[in-house]
Design a protein around this motif. Structure first.
Motif, mmCIF file in Angstrom:
data_model
loop_
_atom_site.group_PDB
_atom_site.id
_atom_site.type_symbol
_atom_site.label_atom_id
_atom_site.label_comp_id
_atom_site.label_asym_id
_atom_site.label_seq_id
_atom_site.Cartn_x
_atom_site.Cartn_y
_atom_site.Cartn_z
ATOM 1 N N ILE A 27 0.863 -1.178 0.000
ATOM 2 C CA ILE A 27 0.000 0.000 0.000
ATOM 3 C C ILE A 27 0.900 1.228 0.000
ATOM 4 O O ILE A 27 1.768 1.371 0.858
ATOM 5 C CB ILE A 27 -0.901 0.012 1.249
ATOM 6 N N ASN A 28 0.701 2.103 -0.972
ATOM 7 C CA ASN A 28 1.548 3.289 -1.116
ATOM 8 C C ASN A 28 0.698 4.556 -1.104
ATOM 9 O O ASN A 28 0.170 4.955 -2.137
ATOM 10 C CB ASN A 28 2.344 3.226 -2.421
ATOM 11 N N PRO A 29 0.560 5.209 0.059
ATOM 12 C CA PRO A 29 -0.155 6.490 0.084
ATOM 13 C C PRO A 29 0.767 7.610 -0.386
ATOM 14 O O PRO A 29 1.949 7.634 -0.061
ATOM 15 C CB PRO A 29 -0.535 6.663 1.552
ATOM 16 N N LYS A 30 0.212 8.495 -1.176
ATOM 17 C CA LYS A 30 0.997 9.624 -1.679
ATOM 18 C C LYS A 30 0.160 10.894 -1.578
ATOM 19 O O LYS A 30 -0.960 10.934 -2.087
ATOM 20 C CB LYS A 30 1.405 9.377 -3.128
ATOM 21 N N ILE A 31 0.717 11.891 -0.916
ATOM 22 C CA ILE A 31 0.048 13.189 -0.852
ATOM 23 C C ILE A 31 0.376 13.916 -2.147
ATOM 24 O O ILE A 31 1.529 14.199 -2.439
ATOM 25 C CB ILE A 31 0.484 13.975 0.389
ATOM 26 N N GLU A 32 -0.673 14.190 -2.923
ATOM 27 C CA GLU A 32 -0.472 14.767 -4.252
ATOM 28 C C GLU A 32 -0.594 16.279 -4.287
ATOM 29 O O GLU A 32 0.070 16.932 -5.075
ATOM 30 C CB GLU A 32 -1.472 14.163 -5.244
ATOM 31 N N GLU A 33 -1.479 16.827 -3.465
ATOM 32 C CA GLU A 33 -1.718 18.260 -3.565
ATOM 33 C C GLU A 33 -2.224 18.808 -2.241
ATOM 34 O O GLU A 33 -2.902 18.112 -1.487
ATOM 35 C CB GLU A 33 -2.761 18.529 -4.662
ATOM 36 N N LEU A 34 -1.895 20.064 -1.980
ATOM 37 C CA LEU A 34 -2.422 20.809 -0.844
ATOM 38 C C LEU A 34 -2.991 22.108 -1.371
ATOM 39 O O LEU A 34 -2.440 22.694 -2.315
ATOM 40 C CB LEU A 34 -1.297 21.154 0.146
ATOM 41 N N ARG A 35 -4.106 22.530 -0.786
ATOM 42 C CA ARG A 35 -4.683 23.820 -1.162
ATOM 43 C C ARG A 35 -5.480 24.371 0.011
ATOM 44 O O ARG A 35 -5.905 23.632 0.893
ATOM 45 C CB ARG A 35 -5.538 23.701 -2.415
ATOM 46 N N ILE A 49 -6.638 23.245 5.460
ATOM 47 C CA ILE A 49 -5.909 22.777 4.279
ATOM 48 C C ILE A 49 -6.617 21.552 3.724
ATOM 49 O O ILE A 49 -6.887 20.602 4.455
ATOM 50 C CB ILE A 49 -4.456 22.423 4.647
ATOM 51 N N GLU A 50 -6.920 21.592 2.432
ATOM 52 C CA GLU A 50 -7.454 20.418 1.752
ATOM 53 C C GLU A 50 -6.269 19.610 1.231
ATOM 54 O O GLU A 50 -5.446 20.130 0.483
ATOM 55 C CB GLU A 50 -8.363 20.819 0.598
ATOM 56 N N VAL A 51 -6.183 18.373 1.664
ATOM 57 C CA VAL A 51 -5.078 17.494 1.287
ATOM 58 C C VAL A 51 -5.637 16.409 0.376
ATOM 59 O O VAL A 51 -6.578 15.712 0.752
ATOM 60 C CB VAL A 51 -4.425 16.848 2.534
ATOM 61 N N ILE A 52 -5.068 16.282 -0.810
ATOM 62 C CA ILE A 52 -5.483 15.220 -1.730
ATOM 63 C C ILE A 52 -4.474 14.081 -1.608
ATOM 64 O O ILE A 52 -3.276 14.267 -1.802
ATOM 65 C CB ILE A 52 -5.569 15.731 -3.178
ATOM 66 N N VAL A 53 -4.997 12.899 -1.252
ATOM 67 C CA VAL A 53 -4.171 11.713 -1.029
ATOM 68 C C VAL A 53 -4.578 10.651 -2.027
ATOM 69 O O VAL A 53 -5.767 10.419 -2.247
ATOM 70 C CB VAL A 53 -4.358 11.164 0.406
ATOM 71 N N ASN A 54 -3.594 10.012 -2.641
ATOM 72 C CA ASN A 54 -3.856 8.920 -3.579
ATOM 73 C C ASN A 54 -3.200 7.657 -3.042
ATOM 74 O O ASN A 54 -2.003 7.645 -2.778
ATOM 75 C CB ASN A 54 -3.312 9.255 -4.972
ATOM 76 N N TYR A 55 -4.002 6.619 -2.853
ATOM 77 C CA TYR A 55 -3.499 5.322 -2.408
ATOM 78 C C TYR A 55 -3.395 4.414 -3.619
ATOM 79 O O TYR A 55 -4.369 4.236 -4.347
ATOM 80 C CB TYR A 55 -4.456 4.675 -1.405
#
Length: 138
Positions: A27-35, A49-55
């Motif tokens: 399982i690889n979580p990656k934080i892609e974007e912050l806004r 902060i809105e954090v977009i995470v992609n697993y």
């Protein structure tokens, strides 16, 4: 808790082939974007902060592919840190360890029960190992 909410934006699970034998799952979580974000609560508006995470869930051998995209609303303990965190992200793509730990731990705990259910329905290995009882012979 600095996380006030989350939304699952996208779930993709594809069964590529049937297989048997030993299967490894990562399982690889990656934080892609912050806004900068804002949330309307009964007590008023809260900035955060809105954090977009992609697993990405990888199976080896490749019997399935899975990815989940989530949006998490994070509020730092010190509200003045919002701009500092966003500026550091824009300049260096670096995040404070506390933010990463909170977001990844929260999203993993929210996401795993759902992924367990989907894995069961699709007849693919679970993304996390289940405890097993082994009888020892003495």
């Amino acid at each position: 808790m600095p996380i006030l909410g989350h939304n699952i934006v996208r779930i993709e699970v594809e069964k590529v082939q049937s297989g048997s034998g030993k299967v490894e799952v990562s399982i690889n979580p990656k934080i892609e974007e912050l806004r900068l974000g804002e949330l309307q609560l009964p007590t008023g508006r809260v900035k955060g902060i809105e954090v977009i995470v992609n697993y990405i869930i990888n199976y080896s051998p490749e019997i399935a592919k899975a990815s989940v995209r989530l949006l998490v609303f994070y509020v730092p303990r010190v509200k003045e840190d919002i701009d500092k965190i966003l500026d550091e992200w824009e300049e260096k793509k670096q995040l404070p360890g506390e933010l990463v730990a909170e977001v990844v731990n929260f999203t993993t705990s929210e996401l795993m029960p759902l992924m367990m259910m989907i894995s069961k329905e699709m007849r693919i290995p679970y993304p996390i190992p289940l405890p097993r009882v082994v009888v020892r012979q003495e």
